[in-house]
Design a protein around this motif. Sequence first.
Motif, PDB file in Angstrom:
ATOM      1  N   ILE A   1      32.132  32.890  33.249  1.00 45.06           N
ATOM      2  CA  ILE A   1      31.910  34.209  33.270  1.00 45.06           C
ATOM      3  C   ILE A   1      31.642  34.872  34.565  1.00 45.06           C
ATOM      4  N   GLN A   2      30.680  34.166  35.266  1.00 40.74           N
ATOM      5  CA  GLN A   2      30.411  34.394  36.572  1.00 40.74           C
ATOM      6  C   GLN A   2      31.533  34.323  37.738  1.00 40.74           C
ATOM      7  N   GLY A   3      32.090  33.244  37.456  1.00 40.32           N
ATOM      8  CA  GLY A   3      33.435  32.980  38.226  1.00 40.32           C
ATOM      9  C   GLY A   3      34.570  34.280  38.010  1.00 40.32           C
ATOM     10  N   ILE A   4      34.710  34.727  37.022  1.00 45.56           N
ATOM     11  CA  ILE A   4      35.523  35.830  36.756  1.00 45.56           C
ATOM     12  C   ILE A   4      35.016  37.081  37.015  1.00 45.56           C
ATOM     13  N   PHE A   5      33.946  37.302  36.758  1.00 43.90           N
ATOM     14  CA  PHE A   5      33.477  38.729  37.107  1.00 43.90           C
ATOM     15  C   PHE A   5      32.958  38.947  38.404  1.00 43.90           C
ATOM     16  N   PHE A   6      32.372  38.128  39.107  1.00 47.19           N
ATOM     17  CA  PHE A   6      31.976  38.006  40.274  1.00 47.19           C
ATOM     18  C   PHE A   6      32.956  38.708  41.487  1.00 47.19           C
TER      19      PHE A   6
ATOM     20  N   ILE B   1      38.431  38.017  49.598  1.00 52.09           N
ATOM     21  CA  ILE B   1      38.857  36.439  49.279  1.00 52.09           C
ATOM     22  C   ILE B   1      38.370  35.566  50.065  1.00 52.09           C
ATOM     23  N   ALA B   2      38.007  35.811  51.137  1.00 48.77           N
ATOM     24  CA  ALA B   2      36.948  34.846  52.095  1.00 48.77           C
ATOM     25  C   ALA B   2      35.555  34.570  51.441  1.00 48.77           C
ATOM     26  N   MET B   3      35.055  35.750  51.229  1.00 51.99           N
ATOM     27  CA  MET B   3      33.689  35.822  50.888  1.00 51.99           C
ATOM     28  C   MET B   3      33.652  34.839  49.469  1.00 51.99           C
ATOM     29  N   VAL B   4      34.589  35.352  48.473  1.00 47.64           N
ATOM     30  CA  VAL B   4      34.384  34.745  47.044  1.00 47.64           C
ATOM     31  C   VAL B   4      34.892  33.028  47.456  1.00 47.64           C
ATOM     32  N   LEU B   5      35.891  32.979  48.367  1.00 43.65           N
ATOM     33  CA  LEU B   5      36.170  31.481  48.432  1.00 43.65           C
ATOM     34  C   LEU B   5      34.914  30.741  48.920  1.00 43.65           C
ATOM     35  N   PHE B   6      34.124  31.392  49.814  1.00 44.74           N
ATOM     36  CA  PHE B   6      32.929  30.640  50.540  1.00 44.74           C
ATOM     37  C   PHE B   6      31.910  30.279  49.345  1.00 44.74           C
TER      38      PHE B   6
END
Lengths: 264, 330
Positions: free
Chosen positions: A45-50, A74-79
Motif C-alpha cells: 500500500i505504501q509502495g503504491i500510494f507514496f 521518479i528519481a525521488m521514488v526510485l531512491f
Amino acid sequence: MIKINKEFILSKESRFSTFKTQLKRSFIITKKDLRIYYNKPPVLIQGIFFPIILFFAFTIGRSISPIYLISGIIAMVLFLTSTSLGPIIFPWETIRGTFERLTTCPVSIKTILIGSIWSSFIYGLLFSSIPLVLGVIFLSSGLAINYFLIIAGMILSSLVFSSFSLIISSPPIRNPGNTMILQIFIKFPLLFISPLFMPINSIATAVISPITYCLDVLNIGLGEVSAFGSFGLLIDILVLIGLGFGFLFLAFAIHQKTLEKRFR
Amino acid sequence: MSVIAINNLAKYFSLPKKGKGGKPGPMNGKMGPMGIIRAVDNISFEVKKGEIFGFLGPNGAGKTTTIRMMTGVLRPTKGNVSIFGHDVWKNQILVKQITGNVPEEANVYFDLTGLQNLMFIGEIYGVPKKTRLNRAESLLKKFELYEKRNLKSMRYSKGMKQRLLLCMALMSNPKILFLDEPTSGLDVQSARIIKQLIREYNEKGVTIFLTTHDMEVANELCHRIAIINHGKIISLDTPQNLKALTQEYKAIDFYFTNGADKAKIKDLSSVREVQEVSGGFHLIVEDIHEGICEIVDFIKQNHLIIKQLNTHQPKLEDAFLKIIERGDKN
C-alpha cells in the motif's frame, strides 16, 4: 597436528560454475525476501500510494516544468523505495535468528547481499513506474519522450540505489528501529543536495549525489539537454556504473568485516 | 577414521571500550593480556566417522563459538577446522554443502509455512524440485509436523519450531550434522522425537556433533564427550569413563519391613557412609557388587525382610560438575 583420512574428496567447482550457482542462489534469497518482507499489505500500500501522493502533491498548484517534475518524482521514488527495506532486513533477520541460519547454508555473504539487491531493485523499479505512468498520462503533452532511455536509466539507477542501501545496512545493528536513524542521516541529506524539480546546474553540490546522474538521464529521456555537455549521457552512465560497483564492493568489504559482530 | 579435525583452534574477541554496552561481550572466557577475551583457547580434538560427539560446558564456556567456527560462520583467530580434510574457512561453500546445522539462536522464517521453510532451504542447497518436495514431506511426517505443514511457522510451538529447524538441517541429506542445544527448553514429546531421530540418522551413518546442557541427552546419545570450560577442553572421553571419575556417587538404597541397626551397617567393609532415610538406609559404597553381597549376607544374618533395593550408578551430571570444579581449581 591431527591427520585425517579423506573418505572422499569433495569436488571443487570451477570459478564460473561457482559464480553461476551462487547467482542462482541469490535469486532464491530474493524470492524469499520478496515473499517475506515486500509482499505485505502495508508495504505494498505504501509502495503504491507514496508515489501517487508525491505526484499530486508536487503537481497541483505548482508551476514546475513537466520535465523536472516527472524526473524529480521518479528519481525521488526510485531512491526512497530502493533503499527502504534492504537496511531493515539484516537487523530483522539477525534478531530473529534467521540470518545465522542463512549463513550456515552454502551461500557466501556476497550472495546474500546480491540477493538483497535484486529485491530492492524490483521493489524500487516497480513502484517508480507509477509516477512515470502518471507523468505520461497527465504531463507528457508536447514532450519528446525516449521511453527506452528512461526505462534504462531507471533500471541502472535502481541497481545503484539498491547497492547503496547495502552500505546503510552494514552496521551490525540488532534493532531494526536503529537503522531509521542512519537512514535519516544519510538518505535525506542526499535528497537535499540533489537538484530535484530544478535544473541540475542550479545546485553546486549536485555532482556529489548519485541521484543527480539519475535525474540527468531522465531529463535527457524527457527531451532536455544534458547538464554535463555533449557527452553528458555517457558521463551519467559511466558515473552510475562506477558508483554502483563502488557501493557494491564497499558493501561487500564492510559486511564481511561486520558479519561476526552480528553474532556477538 | 576422523571426519572433523580441530587443530589448535582459537577465537579471541577484543573487549569493547568501557562505558559502551556494559559487559565485555557474552563470553565468560579468560581475559588475555591485551584486552581480549579468549572465547576459545587453542583446542584440538577429532570427531570420528559415524560418531555422536557431545560437546558440553557451562554457559559462556566457548561451545557456540567453537561450533560457529566449525560451521564457517566465524573465522578462527588461530588454528583451523577441517572437514573431510578441507579447511572449513577456506572452503566454506563446499563444506557447508555437506553439513547440516541447527544453530542455537537460529530460527525458522515465521512468515513462511513449515513446508515453505523446507522448500526454501532445499532450494538453497540445490536439491532438485521433485526430490525437494518428496524429502520435505517425508521429513515433516517423520517429525510429526505434516498436519501443520501449511500453517505459518509463527504459529508453531517452540518444540515444533525446533523440529522444523532439524528438518531444515536434514533437507540436504548431510554427512555431518551440527546441533547446538537441539533439545533446550523443549517439551517431553518434542525432546523425545528429536532424540529418537538423532539416533536414527546416526545409525544411517550421519556423524553428529552435539552441544547440550541436558546431561541425560548427552549420556543417552553420545559415544564420546568433550567438556569445555573457559575456552579450553578439560576432558574428553566416553560417558562411561567420565562417570567413572565420580566413584563417591556409587550408592545403594534399601528398605525393610522391620528395623535394622545403623551402627552394624556402618561396620560393613564396603560401606563408606550411611544415611538413615524413611524406612531404610542410603549407603555410599566402594563397589556396588561387593556392597550388595554384603547387604544380602547382613539381611540373612539379621533375619530382615527386604522391601526394596535400588542401586545408584554415578551420573554424568555429577561427573560434569566434578570435572568443571576440578578445572576451576586448577
